[in-house]
Design an enzyme around this catalytic site. Sequence first.
Site, PDB file in Angstrom:
ATOM      1  N   HIS A   1      -8.977   5.595   2.277  1.00 13.78           N
ATOM      2  CA  HIS A   1      -7.615   5.844   2.773  1.00 13.78           C
ATOM      3  C   HIS A   1      -6.714   4.615   2.694  1.00 13.78           C
ATOM      4  O   HIS A   1      -5.514   4.758   2.529  1.00 13.78           O
ATOM      5  CB  HIS A   1      -7.675   6.357   4.212  1.00 13.78           C
ATOM      6  CG  HIS A   1      -8.494   5.487   5.119  1.00 13.78           C
ATOM      7  ND1 HIS A   1      -9.882   5.561   5.154  1.00 13.78           N
ATOM      8  CD2 HIS A   1      -8.150   4.521   5.990  1.00 13.78           C
ATOM      9  CE1 HIS A   1     -10.337   4.680   6.027  1.00 13.78           C
ATOM     10  NE2 HIS A   1      -9.309   4.027   6.548  1.00 13.78           N
TER      11      HIS A   1
ATOM     12  N   CYS B   1     -10.528  -0.657  -1.169  1.00  8.25           N
ATOM     13  CA  CYS B   1     -10.561  -0.338   0.263  1.00  8.25           C
ATOM     14  C   CYS B   1      -9.767  -1.419   0.986  1.00  8.25           C
ATOM     15  O   CYS B   1      -9.180  -2.286   0.345  1.00  8.25           O
ATOM     16  CB  CYS B   1     -11.989  -0.191   0.786  1.00  8.25           C
ATOM     17  SG  CYS B   1     -12.945  -1.698   0.991  1.00  8.25           S
ATOM     18  N   GLY B   2      -9.714  -1.358   2.285  1.00 10.45           N
ATOM     19  CA  GLY B   2      -8.885  -2.293   3.042  1.00 10.45           C
ATOM     20  C   GLY B   2      -9.207  -3.748   2.780  1.00 10.45           C
ATOM     21  O   GLY B   2      -8.349  -4.544   2.414  1.00 10.45           O
TER      22      GLY B   2
ATOM     23  N   GLY C   1     -11.904  -4.680   0.704  1.00  6.85           N
ATOM     24  CA  GLY C   1     -12.623  -4.791  -0.558  1.00  6.85           C
ATOM     25  C   GLY C   1     -14.100  -5.071  -0.363  1.00  6.85           C
ATOM     26  O   GLY C   1     -14.897  -4.884  -1.284  1.00  6.85           O
ATOM     27  N   ASN C   2     -14.498  -5.505   0.831  1.00  7.74           N
ATOM     28  CA  ASN C   2     -15.896  -5.867   1.085  1.00  7.74           C
ATOM     29  C   ASN C   2     -16.827  -4.662   1.107  1.00  7.74           C
ATOM     30  O   ASN C   2     -17.849  -4.661   0.433  1.00  7.74           O
ATOM     31  CB  ASN C   2     -16.021  -6.625   2.409  1.00  7.74           C
ATOM     32  CG  ASN C   2     -15.671  -8.078   2.265  1.00  7.74           C
ATOM     33  OD1 ASN C   2     -16.212  -8.755   1.407  1.00  7.74           O
ATOM     34  ND2 ASN C   2     -14.765  -8.554   3.095  1.00  7.74           N
ATOM     35  N   GLY C   3     -16.502  -3.664   1.892  1.00  7.60           N
ATOM     36  CA  GLY C   3     -17.375  -2.493   1.983  1.00  7.60           C
ATOM     37  C   GLY C   3     -17.540  -1.817   0.639  1.00  7.60           C
ATOM     38  O   GLY C   3     -18.643  -1.391   0.272  1.00  7.60           O
TER      39      GLY C   3
ATOM     40  N   HIS D   1     -17.535 -15.395 -16.418  1.00  7.10           N
ATOM     41  CA  HIS D   1     -18.789 -16.029 -16.027  1.00  7.10           C
ATOM     42  C   HIS D   1     -19.831 -15.061 -15.483  1.00  7.10           C
ATOM     43  O   HIS D   1     -21.032 -15.352 -15.560  1.00  7.10           O
ATOM     44  CB  HIS D   1     -18.550 -17.105 -14.975  1.00  7.10           C
ATOM     45  CG  HIS D   1     -17.759 -18.257 -15.500  1.00  7.10           C
ATOM     46  ND1 HIS D   1     -17.559 -19.392 -14.752  1.00  7.10           N
ATOM     47  CD2 HIS D   1     -17.109 -18.464 -16.672  1.00  7.10           C
ATOM     48  CE1 HIS D   1     -16.825 -20.257 -15.451  1.00  7.10           C
ATOM     49  NE2 HIS D   1     -16.540 -19.706 -16.621  1.00  7.10           N
ATOM     50  N   ASN D   2     -19.394 -13.947 -14.893  1.00  4.79           N
ATOM     51  CA  ASN D   2     -20.326 -13.038 -14.224  1.00  4.79           C
ATOM     52  C   ASN D   2     -20.424 -11.669 -14.887  1.00  4.79           C
ATOM     53  O   ASN D   2     -21.182 -10.827 -14.433  1.00  4.79           O
ATOM     54  CB  ASN D   2     -19.934 -12.848 -12.758  1.00  4.79           C
ATOM     55  CG  ASN D   2     -19.711 -14.156 -12.042  1.00  4.79           C
ATOM     56  OD1 ASN D   2     -18.605 -14.436 -11.594  1.00  4.79           O
ATOM     57  ND2 ASN D   2     -20.744 -14.975 -11.941  1.00  4.79           N
TER      58      ASN D   2
ATOM     59  N   ARG E   1     -24.334 -19.668 -21.793  1.00  5.65           N
ATOM     60  CA  ARG E   1     -25.117 -20.052 -20.617  1.00  5.65           C
ATOM     61  C   ARG E   1     -24.952 -19.065 -19.467  1.00  5.65           C
ATOM     62  O   ARG E   1     -25.842 -18.926 -18.627  1.00  5.65           O
ATOM     63  CB  ARG E   1     -24.731 -21.460 -20.159  1.00  5.65           C
ATOM     64  CG  ARG E   1     -23.352 -21.576 -19.542  1.00  5.65           C
ATOM     65  CD  ARG E   1     -23.009 -23.034 -19.211  1.00  5.65           C
ATOM     66  NE  ARG E   1     -21.831 -23.151 -18.403  1.00  5.65           N
ATOM     67  CZ  ARG E   1     -20.591 -23.115 -18.858  1.00  5.65           C
ATOM     68  NH1 ARG E   1     -20.352 -22.933 -20.146  1.00  5.65           N
ATOM     69  NH2 ARG E   1     -19.561 -23.250 -18.036  1.00  5.65           N
TER      70      ARG E   1
END
Length: 144
Positions: free
Chosen positions: A10, A66-67, A69-71, A99-100, A133
């Site tokens: 949301h 999301c709010g 971004g972590n979850g 790099h990732n 690398r």
Amino acid sequence: MKNIAIGNDHAGTDYKNAITAHLEAKGYTIQNYGTNSDDSVDYPDFIHPVATDVESGKVPFGIIICGSGNGAAMTANKHQKVRAALCWTKEIVALARQHNDANILSIPARFTSLPQAIAMVDTFLETEFEGGRHQRRVAKIACS
């Protein structure tokens, strides 16, 4: 391939709609797994389908919102072959790709402006993985 999966809760509905319109104008096909409402929902319900599409190779990239971004990032990163990066600037996005080899961009809607989020999406899709690398390191991320 110009197919992208997108998912949001949301807090990310307005961002998802603007990003989708932006990408469709550039010729991308969007698989929308996000909610289209501002009513409270559980973000994993909308993030797992994006991660599944990336994990299976159905799409090369996903965008999750999301709010904080972590979850969303934590949920997506439960999937093998997914490298979801929580980003809040174009510079971090570029490094996450270079790099990732990030294949999902997690956007914190409550901590970035909409123009900033769109610029991050463009950077995410335009930046190549450097390999070299970094490939060795990325290979060590997955658990077997």
